[in-house]
Design a protein around this motif. Structure first.
Motif, PDB file in Angstrom:
ATOM      1  N   ARG A  62       0.924  -1.154   0.113  1.00 41.53           N
ATOM      2  CA  ARG A  62      -0.211  -0.118   0.099  1.00 41.53           C
ATOM      3  C   ARG A  62       0.866   1.147  -0.130  1.00 41.53           C
ATOM      4  O   ARG A  62       0.551   2.367  -0.573  1.00 41.53           O
ATOM      5  N   LEU A 115     -12.073  -8.111   0.930  1.00 37.22           N
ATOM      6  CA  LEU A 115     -13.137  -7.068   1.107  1.00 37.22           C
ATOM      7  C   LEU A 115     -14.504  -7.767   1.310  1.00 37.22           C
ATOM      8  O   LEU A 115     -14.863  -8.480   0.287  1.00 37.22           O
ATOM      9  N   THR A 142      -7.992  -7.766   4.736  1.00 40.74           N
ATOM     10  CA  THR A 142      -7.155  -6.817   3.796  1.00 40.74           C
ATOM     11  C   THR A 142      -8.020  -6.167   2.899  1.00 40.74           C
ATOM     12  O   THR A 142      -9.458  -6.087   2.991  1.00 40.74           O
ATOM     13  N   ASP A 143      -7.658  -5.582   1.792  1.00 40.14           N
ATOM     14  CA  ASP A 143      -8.450  -4.717   0.870  1.00 40.14           C
ATOM     15  C   ASP A 143      -8.420  -5.289  -0.685  1.00 40.14           C
ATOM     16  O   ASP A 143      -9.032  -4.663  -1.503  1.00 40.14           O
ATOM     17  N   ARG A 144      -8.210  -6.625  -0.467  1.00 41.06           N
ATOM     18  CA  ARG A 144      -8.227  -7.186  -1.961  1.00 41.06           C
ATOM     19  C   ARG A 144      -9.390  -7.811  -2.422  1.00 41.06           C
ATOM     20  O   ARG A 144     -10.400  -7.775  -1.402  1.00 41.06           O
ATOM     21  N   LYS A 181      -6.342  -5.783  -5.706  1.00 41.73           N
ATOM     22  CA  LYS A 181      -6.885  -4.601  -5.475  1.00 41.73           C
ATOM     23  C   LYS A 181      -6.368  -3.692  -6.710  1.00 41.73           C
ATOM     24  O   LYS A 181      -5.307  -3.731  -7.247  1.00 41.73           O
ATOM     25  N   ARG A 194      -6.922   0.025  -7.978  1.00 45.64           N
ATOM     26  CA  ARG A 194      -7.436   1.274  -7.582  1.00 45.64           C
ATOM     27  C   ARG A 194      -8.134   2.063  -8.802  1.00 45.64           C
ATOM     28  O   ARG A 194      -7.862   1.733 -10.116  1.00 45.64           O
TER      29      ARG A 194
END
Length: 227
Positions: free
Chosen positions: A23, A50, A68-70, A150, A152
């Motif tokens: 990140r 997520l 996590t943010d995956r 992820k 963005r």
């Protein structure tokens, strides 16, 4: 601009350290920041995507569970598994056109299939279930590689792909892998391949680079969103 990603060897590293570093790199990168493939091996850890349902972690024992943010659900990382994180700007990957999320996933999956083929192993995709699955013998349908990304809004990616090479698969039985109850998981050794981890790490990285160097143009350009 399409350039060859740098390969970064990070050795054995706790998952949280890799996650924080991914990140931070993505936050700080600019127009000239190189794309990178991070090759890493993690101590045992469960990671949640997520929106993942924590109930899919059935019995974690003493293994850490890290949100996590995956995309995706719960998976396991551990010794003997190739993990490659793709820190890439999709806008660079094809001159004059953006590499869309669906095509990006397709290329990652194909790199895994190509890697397995180098050891005379067959792998296949499943519609709606990112990753690669064994096709032959008693392990047909078992998952050998997982995918979670992820992407963005600016087209920069992180997280990536894991390929089971020679590992203790028991912790997969303590979860519903990728949210599927009873999904079998397998590694390359069980499928009959004798290969060292470093060898497979190198080969998969090169197969990924080869796919991005010649991304096919005939794939549908789908919605630009994380899988």
């Amino acid at each position: 601009m399409s350039t060859r990603p740098e390969i970064v060897w990070r050795g054995i590293e706790p998952y949280q350290a890799s996650f924080d570093a991914m990140r931070a790199y993505t936050d700080a990168r600019g127009a000239q920041s190189p794309d990178q493939l991070w090759i890493v091996e993690h101590p045992p850890v469960y990671t949640l995507g997520l929106g993942a349902d924590r109930a899919h972690v059935l019995t974690p024992h003493n293994i850490d569970v890290v949100p996590t943010d995956r995309g995706g659900e719960v998976t396991f990382h551990g010794p003997g598994q190739v993990v490659i994180y793709l820190l890439m700007d999709l806008r660079r990957q094809r001159p004059g056109a953006r590499l869309f999320a669906r095509e990006f996933v397709h290329n990652i999956e194909q790199a895994v299939i190509d890697t397995l083929a180098a050891y005379n192993l067959a792998g296949e995709r499943k519609q709606g279930a990112p990753g690669i699955y064994a096709t032959d013998g008693p392990w047909q349908g078992a998952k050998v590689a997982a995918l979670g990304l992820k992407i963005r809004g600016n087209g920069c990616t992180y997280h990536g792909v894991s390929l089971n090479v020679d590992m203790d698969l028991t912790p997969f039985s303590w979860i519903n892998p990728c949210g599927y109850a009873g999904l079998a998981t397998v590694d390359m050794k069980t499928l009959g391949a004798s290969a060292g981890l470093a060898e497979v790490q190198t080969l998969l990285a090169e197969k990924l680079i080869a796919r991005f160097a010649g991304a096919p143009d005939d794939l549908a350009n789908g919605a630009d969103a994380a899988p």
